[in-house]
Scaffold this motif. Structure first.
Motif, PDB file in Angstrom:
ATOM      1  N   GLN A 362       0.835  -1.206   0.000  1.00  0.00           N
ATOM      2  CA  GLN A 362       0.000   0.000   0.000  1.00  0.00           C
ATOM      3  C   GLN A 362       0.864   1.247   0.000  1.00  0.00           C
ATOM      4  O   GLN A 362       0.553   2.234  -0.691  1.00  0.00           O
ATOM      5  CB  GLN A 362      -0.931  -0.015   1.224  1.00  0.00           C
ATOM      6  N   GLN A 363       1.958   1.204   0.764  1.00  0.00           N
ATOM      7  CA  GLN A 363       2.855   2.358   0.780  1.00  0.00           C
ATOM      8  C   GLN A 363       3.495   2.577  -0.595  1.00  0.00           C
ATOM      9  O   GLN A 363       3.639   3.723  -1.051  1.00  0.00           O
ATOM     10  CB  GLN A 363       3.932   2.156   1.854  1.00  0.00           C
ATOM     11  N   ALA A 364       3.869   1.440  -1.251  1.00  0.00           N
ATOM     12  CA  ALA A 364       4.485   1.561  -2.589  1.00  0.00           C
ATOM     13  C   ALA A 364       3.481   2.116  -3.582  1.00  0.00           C
ATOM     14  O   ALA A 364       3.815   2.957  -4.435  1.00  0.00           O
ATOM     15  CB  ALA A 364       4.994   0.192  -3.053  1.00  0.00           C
ATOM     16  N   GLN A 365       2.226   1.640  -3.452  1.00  0.00           N
ATOM     17  CA  GLN A 365       1.189   2.151  -4.342  1.00  0.00           C
ATOM     18  C   GLN A 365       0.976   3.634  -4.121  1.00  0.00           C
ATOM     19  O   GLN A 365       0.797   4.400  -5.064  1.00  0.00           O
ATOM     20  CB  GLN A 365      -0.126   1.376  -4.112  1.00  0.00           C
ATOM     21  N   SER A 369       1.596   6.389  -6.839  1.00  0.00           N
ATOM     22  CA  SER A 369       0.535   7.327  -7.186  1.00  0.00           C
ATOM     23  C   SER A 369       1.025   8.748  -7.045  1.00  0.00           C
ATOM     24  O   SER A 369       0.728   9.619  -7.868  1.00  0.00           O
ATOM     25  CB  SER A 369      -0.677   7.077  -6.279  1.00  0.00           C
ATOM     26  N   SER A 370       1.804   8.981  -5.985  1.00  0.00           N
ATOM     27  CA  SER A 370       2.332  10.326  -5.775  1.00  0.00           C
ATOM     28  C   SER A 370       3.292  10.709  -6.882  1.00  0.00           C
ATOM     29  O   SER A 370       3.261  11.835  -7.401  1.00  0.00           O
ATOM     30  CB  SER A 370       3.031  10.388  -4.413  1.00  0.00           C
ATOM     31  N   GLN A 371       4.146   9.725  -7.285  1.00  0.00           N
ATOM     32  CA  GLN A 371       5.094  10.002  -8.356  1.00  0.00           C
ATOM     33  C   GLN A 371       4.355  10.228  -9.658  1.00  0.00           C
ATOM     34  O   GLN A 371       4.732  11.086 -10.468  1.00  0.00           O
ATOM     35  CB  GLN A 371       6.079   8.835  -8.478  1.00  0.00           C
ATOM     36  N   LEU A 375       4.570  13.400 -11.864  1.00  0.00           N
ATOM     37  CA  LEU A 375       4.968  13.354 -13.274  1.00  0.00           C
ATOM     38  C   LEU A 375       3.930  14.047 -14.137  1.00  0.00           C
ATOM     39  O   LEU A 375       4.258  14.799 -15.069  1.00  0.00           O
ATOM     40  CB  LEU A 375       5.141  11.889 -13.715  1.00  0.00           C
ATOM     41  N   ALA A 376       2.681  13.807 -13.836  1.00  0.00           N
ATOM     42  CA  ALA A 376       1.621  14.453 -14.602  1.00  0.00           C
ATOM     43  C   ALA A 376       1.695  15.960 -14.451  1.00  0.00           C
ATOM     44  O   ALA A 376       1.475  16.717 -15.411  1.00  0.00           O
ATOM     45  CB  ALA A 376       0.259  13.937 -14.141  1.00  0.00           C
ATOM     46  N   GLU A 377       2.032  16.416 -13.277  1.00  0.00           N
ATOM     47  CA  GLU A 377       2.148  17.858 -13.027  1.00  0.00           C
ATOM     48  C   GLU A 377       3.305  18.432 -13.820  1.00  0.00           C
ATOM     49  O   GLU A 377       3.210  19.514 -14.427  1.00  0.00           O
ATOM     50  CB  GLU A 377       2.337  18.112 -11.518  1.00  0.00           C
ATOM     51  N   LEU A 378       4.438  17.655 -13.864  1.00  0.00           N
ATOM     52  CA  LEU A 378       5.591  18.145 -14.618  1.00  0.00           C
ATOM     53  C   LEU A 378       5.268  18.202 -16.106  1.00  0.00           C
ATOM     54  O   LEU A 378       5.660  19.148 -16.818  1.00  0.00           O
ATOM     55  CB  LEU A 378       6.808  17.244 -14.357  1.00  0.00           C
TER      56      LEU A 378
END
Length: 384
Positions: A362-365, A369-371, A375-378
């Protein structure tokens, strides 16, 4: 005393003219009457002046007569006020003289009435004296004679009473001598002799009475002692009867007791005590046996409950208990319990590992998700 008052009155009058309240009042009434006539004549004019003048004061005119009446009333009033003390003394003295004269007239009338009554009494007394043939008998002498006659009658009456009392005493003495003689004879003593004095006979009777009293006293004492002895005997018999009754009751109770103890009827108390001790020991042993029986029954119940619980537990773990004893079955259950506990521990450890790995995933997910969002923001910023 009346003469002294009259001299005092003349002395007061000699010292000068005296006006009394009655004189002043009469002068004022006369003055007021004159004024009434003047008003009728000169103001109301309802009467003849000459007739009114003649009525009030003959020989003078009505005004002149009225003026004279006014002056006279004023003069008397002035005299009264000028010497009020002497006028008061004069009036008081005159009133006292009038009262004394009235009293004297009443006394004179009383004296005349008493004189008339005395004359009537003299006439009546003369008639009484004439009827007695004693014309020169005075009332005082008659009173003295009546007193003497009364004393003579009283003495004669007293003498008759004394004679009667003497006769009664004589009769009483005769009766007394007769009764005393009979009493002496009844007591076994010689009767009263003709010349014997009553004192001697009374002395003999007194001696006999004293002897009889002593005998009666002694007899009463003996009777009292006999009565007391009889009472004591009756009390003793009553106590003996009660004791016998109590003893019989105790014997019946003892017989019942020894019979209950399975002893002979004539057994002694020591034997009864020994038998009671045996019964006490037997009762104690029976109580102990009952207690042990209750404990054994309780243990059997506990064992049965334990075996039932053990059988139920073996059934839960699918173990056959038909050919195994309780100890072997308990050992097997302990082994199975250890295996089950180890399996449960491994299961719990596996659950912990799975939960830990799940948490890491769950932490990796979340990190991915955060990455991805970053990435989408960048990319959005880059305008691609």
């Amino acid at each position: 005393l009346a003469d002294d008052r009259e001299r005092e009155l003349r002395g007061l009058a000699a010292a000068g003219e005296i006006a009394t309240h009655e004189q002043v009042q009469a002068a004022r009434i006369h003055r007021d009457e004159g004024w009434r006539l003047v008003r009728q004549e000169y103001i109301e004019r309802v009467e003849d002046p000459d007739r009114l003048s003649a009525t009030f004061a003959s020989g003078l005119s009505l005004p002149a007569a009225y003026e004279g009446a006014v002056r006279e009333a004023d003069r008397l009033a002035d005299i009264l006020h000028a010497d009020a003390g002497r006028a008061a003394n004069y009036e008081t003295t005159r009133q006292r003289i009038a009262d004394m004269q009235k009293t004297r007239r009443a006394l004179f009338a009383r004296r005349d009435a008493l004189n008339a009554e005395l004359a009537e009494l003299d006439i009546r007394w003369g008639a009484i004296a004439q009827s007695l043939g004693q014309l020169d008998l005075t009332p005082a002498a008659a009173i003295e004679w009546c007193q003497k006659h009364s004393n003579w009658v009283e003495r004669y009456t007293l003498l008759g009473a004394q004679r009667q009392a003497r006769q009664e005493v004589a009769d009483l003495l005769v009766t007394t001598r007769t009764g005393l003689s009979e009493a002496l004879t009844a007591c076994g003593l010689p009767g009263l002799a003709d010349g014997e004095l009553l004192t001697a006979a009374l002395a003999r009777a007194k001696a006999a009475v004293d002897a009889a009293r002593q005998a009666a006293t002694a007899r009463a004492a003996l009777v009292g002692q006999i009565t007391q002895q009889e009472l004591d005997l009756a009390d003793t018999i009553s106590q003996q009867a009660r004791s016998t009754e109590k003893m019989n009751l105790w014997q019946r109770q003892w017989d019942e007791t020894v019979t209950a103890l399975r002893l002979p009827t004539r057994s002694l108390p020591a034997e009864a005590h020994a038998r009671i001790d045996e019964f006490d020991a037997l009762a104690s042993a029976l109580d102990t046996l009952d207690e042990l029986s209750r404990e054994a029954e309780l243990e059997r119940g506990k064992r049965s409950s334990f075996e039932e619980a053990l059988s139920a537990l073996a059934g839960e773990v699918d173990e056959s208990v038909s050919d195994k004893d309780a100890d072997h079955l308990v050992s097997m259950l302990y082994d199975e319990l250890a295996i089950a506990r180890e399996a449960d521990r491994l299961r719990k450890q596996t659950d912990v590992d799975i939960e830990r790995e799940t948490t890491r995933i769950q932490q990796a997910q979340l990190a991915a998700s955060s990455q991805h969002e970053r990435l989408a923001e960048l990319v959005r910023r880059a305008g691609v």
